[in-house]
Write a protein that holds these residues in place. Structure first.
Motif, PDB file in Angstrom:
ATOM      1  N   TYR A 174      41.157  54.906  46.681  1.00 41.99           N
ATOM      2  CA  TYR A 174      42.586  55.846  45.429  1.00 41.99           C
ATOM      3  C   TYR A 174      41.563  56.853  44.513  1.00 41.99           C
ATOM      4  CZ  TYR A 174      46.053  57.611  42.100  1.00 41.99           C
ATOM      5  OH  TYR A 174      47.143  58.423  41.052  1.00 41.99           O
ATOM      6  N   GLU A 175      41.283  56.034  43.405  1.00 33.73           N
ATOM      7  CA  GLU A 175      40.523  56.890  42.377  1.00 33.73           C
ATOM      8  C   GLU A 175      39.408  57.225  42.321  1.00 33.73           C
ATOM      9  OE1 GLU A 175      41.433  55.850  39.370  1.00 33.73           O
ATOM     10  OE2 GLU A 175      43.315  54.292  40.300  1.00 33.73           O
ATOM     11  N   ALA A 176      38.794  57.019  43.737  1.00 32.81           N
ATOM     12  CA  ALA A 176      37.612  57.783  44.025  1.00 32.81           C
ATOM     13  C   ALA A 176      37.861  58.853  44.427  1.00 32.81           C
ATOM     14  CB  ALA A 176      36.587  57.657  44.354  1.00 32.81           C
ATOM     15  N   ALA A 177      39.328  58.901  45.177  1.00 32.62           N
ATOM     16  CA  ALA A 177      39.745  60.366  45.709  1.00 32.62           C
ATOM     17  C   ALA A 177      39.864  61.395  44.407  1.00 32.62           C
ATOM     18  CB  ALA A 177      40.687  60.223  46.424  1.00 32.62           C
ATOM     19  N   LYS A 178      40.728  60.765  43.161  1.00 28.16           N
ATOM     20  CA  LYS A 178      41.242  61.159  42.035  1.00 28.16           C
ATOM     21  C   LYS A 178      39.841  62.212  41.870  1.00 28.16           C
ATOM     22  CE  LYS A 178      43.898  59.307  39.344  1.00 28.16           C
ATOM     23  NZ  LYS A 178      44.739  58.422  38.538  1.00 28.16           N
ATOM     24  N   ALA A 179      38.468  61.626  41.466  1.00 28.06           N
ATOM     25  CA  ALA A 179      37.955  61.035  40.793  1.00 28.06           C
ATOM     26  C   ALA A 179      36.641  62.500  41.238  1.00 28.06           C
ATOM     27  CB  ALA A 179      36.874  60.203  40.386  1.00 28.06           C
ATOM     28  N   ALA A 180      36.967  62.685  42.343  1.00 18.51           N
ATOM     29  CA  ALA A 180      36.285  63.949  43.790  1.00 18.51           C
ATOM     30  C   ALA A 180      37.151  65.011  42.890  1.00 18.51           C
ATOM     31  CB  ALA A 180      36.480  63.323  44.435  1.00 18.51           C
ATOM     32  N   ILE A 181      38.679  65.476  43.549  1.00 17.16           N
ATOM     33  CA  ILE A 181      39.473  66.395  42.664  1.00 17.16           C
ATOM     34  C   ILE A 181      38.730  66.731  41.230  1.00 17.16           C
ATOM     35  CG2 ILE A 181      41.383  67.270  42.572  1.00 17.16           C
ATOM     36  CD1 ILE A 181      42.419  65.499  45.216  1.00 17.16           C
ATOM     37  N   GLN A 182      39.244  65.855  40.736  1.00 22.28           N
ATOM     38  CA  GLN A 182      38.825  66.178  39.109  1.00 22.28           C
ATOM     39  C   GLN A 182      37.952  66.640  38.681  1.00 22.28           C
ATOM     40  OE1 GLN A 182      39.608  62.429  37.358  1.00 22.28           O
ATOM     41  NE2 GLN A 182      42.140  63.275  36.279  1.00 22.28           N
ATOM     42  N   GLY A 183      36.137  66.523  39.305  1.00 21.79           N
ATOM     43  CA  GLY A 183      35.136  66.729  39.248  1.00 21.79           C
ATOM     44  C   GLY A 183      34.721  67.999  39.880  1.00 21.79           C
ATOM     45  N   TYR A 184      35.487  68.548  40.665  1.00 20.03           N
ATOM     46  CA  TYR A 184      35.796  69.660  41.721  1.00 20.03           C
ATOM     47  C   TYR A 184      36.144  70.678  41.079  1.00 20.03           C
ATOM     48  CZ  TYR A 184      36.022  73.237  45.234  1.00 20.03           C
ATOM     49  OH  TYR A 184      36.062  73.691  45.536  1.00 20.03           O
ATOM     50  N   LEU A 185      37.637  70.210  40.605  1.00 24.34           N
ATOM     51  CA  LEU A 185      38.498  71.705  40.009  1.00 24.34           C
ATOM     52  C   LEU A 185      37.735  71.583  38.049  1.00 24.34           C
ATOM     53  CD1 LEU A 185      41.764  70.468  40.586  1.00 24.34           C
ATOM     54  CD2 LEU A 185      40.189  72.335  41.528  1.00 24.34           C
ATOM     55  N   ALA A 186      37.107  70.637  37.469  1.00 28.56           N
ATOM     56  CA  ALA A 186      36.707  71.014  36.401  1.00 28.56           C
ATOM     57  C   ALA A 186      35.661  72.240  36.066  1.00 28.56           C
ATOM     58  CB  ALA A 186      35.437  69.780  36.036  1.00 28.56           C
TER      59      ALA A 186
END
Length: 113
Positions: A101-113
């Motif tokens: 879950y945490e890695a998935a959140k980070a992936a989305i946040q990084g992508y949208l940043a």
């Protein structure tokens, strides 16, 4: 935590934090155990082995969208998944494998940043 619960939590987190994008982040139900008749029907209707679990259909960072493959903390991609990921990347999509879950959140946040 298993993939199902990680993905379920991710969807809830995303909808709470990005309500304006909730309609463009969705699951692609390719996985799961199915009887032979259902599996054939799904394959005949376009289900492809290896396609990632989720799609965020938002352009960002010169990519058309983000495909996200959910894994457990010890999960590994299959050959079919690696092949599908390469094909999607060649078409201009970002593809990330998230172990938990945490890695998935980070992936989305990084992508949208």
């Amino acid at each position: 935590m298993d993939e199902y619960n990680s993905q379920r939590l991710l969807i809830a987190w995303f909808r709470a934090n990005f309500p304006n994008l909730a309609g463009v982040f969705f699951a692609i139900p390719n996985g799961g155990v199915r009887d032979a008749v259902t599996a054939k029907r799904l394959k005949d209707s376009g289900v492809l082995a290896g396609v990632p679990d989720l799609l965020l259909a938002v352009p960002s960072q010169n990519k058309h969208g983000l495909f996200l493959e959910m894994k457990t903390l010890t999960g590994r991609t299959t050959a079919a998944q690696r092949e599908a990921h390469k094909a999607l990347e060649a078409q201009g999509y970002a593809v990330r494998v998230a172990q938990g879950y945490e890695a998935a959140k980070a992936a989305i946040q990084g992508y949208l940043a």
